[in-house]
Design a protein around this motif. Structure first.
Motif, short mmCIF file in Angstrom:
data_model
loop_
_atom_site.label_atom_id
_atom_site.label_comp_id
_atom_site.label_asym_id
_atom_site.label_seq_id
_atom_site.Cartn_x
_atom_site.Cartn_y
_atom_site.Cartn_z
N SER A 215 -6.09 -1.63 2.07
CA SER A 215 -6.99 -2.77 2.05
C SER A 215 -6.36 -3.96 1.34
O SER A 215 -5.81 -3.81 0.24
CB SER A 215 -8.29 -2.37 1.32
N PRO A 216 -6.44 -5.17 1.91
CA PRO A 216 -5.91 -6.36 1.24
C PRO A 216 -6.57 -6.60 -0.11
O PRO A 216 -5.93 -7.02 -1.07
CB PRO A 216 -6.22 -7.50 2.21
N GLU A 217 -7.89 -6.33 -0.18
CA GLU A 217 -8.60 -6.56 -1.44
C GLU A 217 -8.09 -5.64 -2.55
O GLU A 217 -7.81 -6.08 -3.67
CB GLU A 217 -10.11 -6.36 -1.24
N THR A 218 -7.96 -4.36 -2.22
CA THR A 218 -7.47 -3.41 -3.22
C THR A 218 -6.02 -3.69 -3.57
O THR A 218 -5.61 -3.61 -4.73
CB THR A 218 -7.63 -1.97 -2.73
N ALA A 219 -5.22 -4.05 -2.57
CA ALA A 219 -3.82 -4.39 -2.83
C ALA A 219 -3.73 -5.57 -3.79
O ALA A 219 -2.87 -5.61 -4.67
CB ALA A 219 -3.10 -4.71 -1.53
N GLY A 220 -4.63 -6.54 -3.62
CA GLY A 220 -4.65 -7.68 -4.52
C GLY A 220 -4.95 -7.27 -5.95
O GLY A 220 -4.36 -7.80 -6.90
N GLU B 217 -2.80 5.40 -14.47
CA GLU B 217 -3.27 4.28 -15.28
C GLU B 217 -3.82 3.16 -14.40
O GLU B 217 -4.85 2.55 -14.72
CB GLU B 217 -2.12 3.76 -16.15
N CYS B 218 -3.15 2.90 -13.31
CA CYS B 218 -3.61 1.88 -12.37
C CYS B 218 -4.97 2.27 -11.78
O CYS B 218 -5.89 1.45 -11.69
CB CYS B 218 -2.58 1.69 -11.27
N ARG C 236 -6.25 8.35 -8.02
CA ARG C 236 -4.83 8.25 -8.34
C ARG C 236 -3.99 8.26 -7.07
O ARG C 236 -2.99 7.54 -6.97
CB ARG C 236 -4.42 9.43 -9.24
N VAL C 237 -4.41 9.06 -6.09
CA VAL C 237 -3.67 9.13 -4.82
C VAL C 237 -3.67 7.77 -4.13
O VAL C 237 -2.64 7.30 -3.62
CB VAL C 237 -4.25 10.22 -3.91
N SER C 238 -4.84 7.12 -4.11
CA SER C 238 -4.93 5.80 -3.49
C SER C 238 -4.06 4.79 -4.23
O SER C 238 -3.33 4.00 -3.62
CB SER C 238 -6.38 5.32 -3.46
N ALA C 239 -4.15 4.80 -5.55
CA ALA C 239 -3.35 3.85 -6.34
C ALA C 239 -1.87 4.05 -6.07
O ALA C 239 -1.12 3.06 -5.93
CB ALA C 239 -3.65 4.05 -7.82
N ARG C 240 -1.45 5.30 -5.96
CA ARG C 240 -0.03 5.55 -5.72
C ARG C 240 0.41 5.02 -4.36
O ARG C 240 1.52 4.52 -4.21
CB ARG C 240 0.28 7.05 -5.83
N ARG C 241 -0.45 5.08 -3.34
CA ARG C 241 -0.09 4.54 -2.02
C ARG C 241 0.21 3.05 -2.11
O ARG C 241 1.18 2.56 -1.52
CB ARG C 241 -1.23 4.79 -1.03
N TYR C 242 -0.62 2.31 -2.84
CA TYR C 242 -0.38 0.87 -2.98
C TYR C 242 0.88 0.61 -3.80
O TYR C 242 1.69 -0.26 -3.45
CB TYR C 242 -1.59 0.20 -3.63
#
Length: 228
Positions: free
Chosen positions: A157-162, A179-180, A188-194
């Motif tokens: 998602s552009p919003e989450t990537a931002g 931490e992100c 954590r899995v989603s954060a790691r993808r970004y």
């Protein structure tokens, strides 16, 4: 020309932000407001294209201003500029359609990048008809701080990537996916993808932190200069 309303309860901060905006030839400041009620009245009278909106106002919370503007049928865009770091506020701003969310304090270059992205998106959507899917994709992603070679892969998602980018930019050192994820309120899995995406396109560097047991922890650091 894109008309801008600046909303901030500190007149000194509003003056600085006005100076930033007025350095850009495609933007002009039509007014400033220091309260939510003043902001609503200014939108009603002046019909700006974009509102630079602080969240901590003396009479109401900034996102409640957005809700009232929507209820009244105003379609101006909103770029949140605030010191509010709570993930609930960020998610709510995204749900309300904010074109971006910029944490205070910020530099002229940081604001300029986001305003230029907004102008590009606005230009794309000003056409009576888009040419192809690429036009739509560019319009939907240009409100995010992500530009150029970092076009998002499917499922991101552009919003989450931002939000991930903002956290990386502000981080003094390195950041782990856990931490992100905690700061944003995602898994954590989603954060790691970004984070891995930013690393793949050269916008983040990855280092390994070795512990006593188990796999080394991957840690990320933003590598692009401010405003890029």
């Amino acid at each position: 020309m894109i008309d801008v309303l600046i909303v901030d309860d500190d007149f000194r901060v509003a003056r600085i932000h006005r100076g930033f905006v007025e350095r850009l030839e495609d933007f002009r400041v039509v007014a400033t407001a220091s309260t939510g009620e003043e902001a609503i009245a200014a939108v009603e009278q002046l019909r700006p294209d974009l509102v630079l909106l602080d969240l901590y106002l003396p009479d109401m919370f900034g996102l409640d201003v957005v809700a009232r503007l929507h209820t009244a049928g105003h379609d101006c865009d909103v770029l949140v500029i605030s010191a509010a770091r709570e993930s609930d506020n960020v998610r709510r701003a995204v749900r309300y359609g904010a074109v971006n969310y910029l944490l205070k304090p910020f530099s002229f270059e940081e604001l300029r990048g986001r305003l230029e992205q907004y102008a590009a998106r606005r230009s794309t959507l000003s056409k009576s008809m888009v040419c192809d899917q690429g036009d739509i994709d560019r319009a939907l992603t240009s409100s995010s701080p992500i530009t150029g070679s970092s076009a998002l892969p499917r499922g991101l998602s552009p919003e989450t990537a931002g939000l991930v980018e903002e956290i990386l930019r502000k981080q003094a050192g390195t950041l782990s996916a856990a931490e992100c994820a905690h700061q944003i309120g995602i898994s954590r899995v989603s954060a790691r993808r970004y984070l891995e995406h930013f690393a793949a396109v050269g916008r983040a560097a990855v280092t390994l932190r070795y512990g006593n047991t188990g796999r080394p922890e991957r840690r990320y650091r933003w590598t692009v200069r401010s405003g890029s």
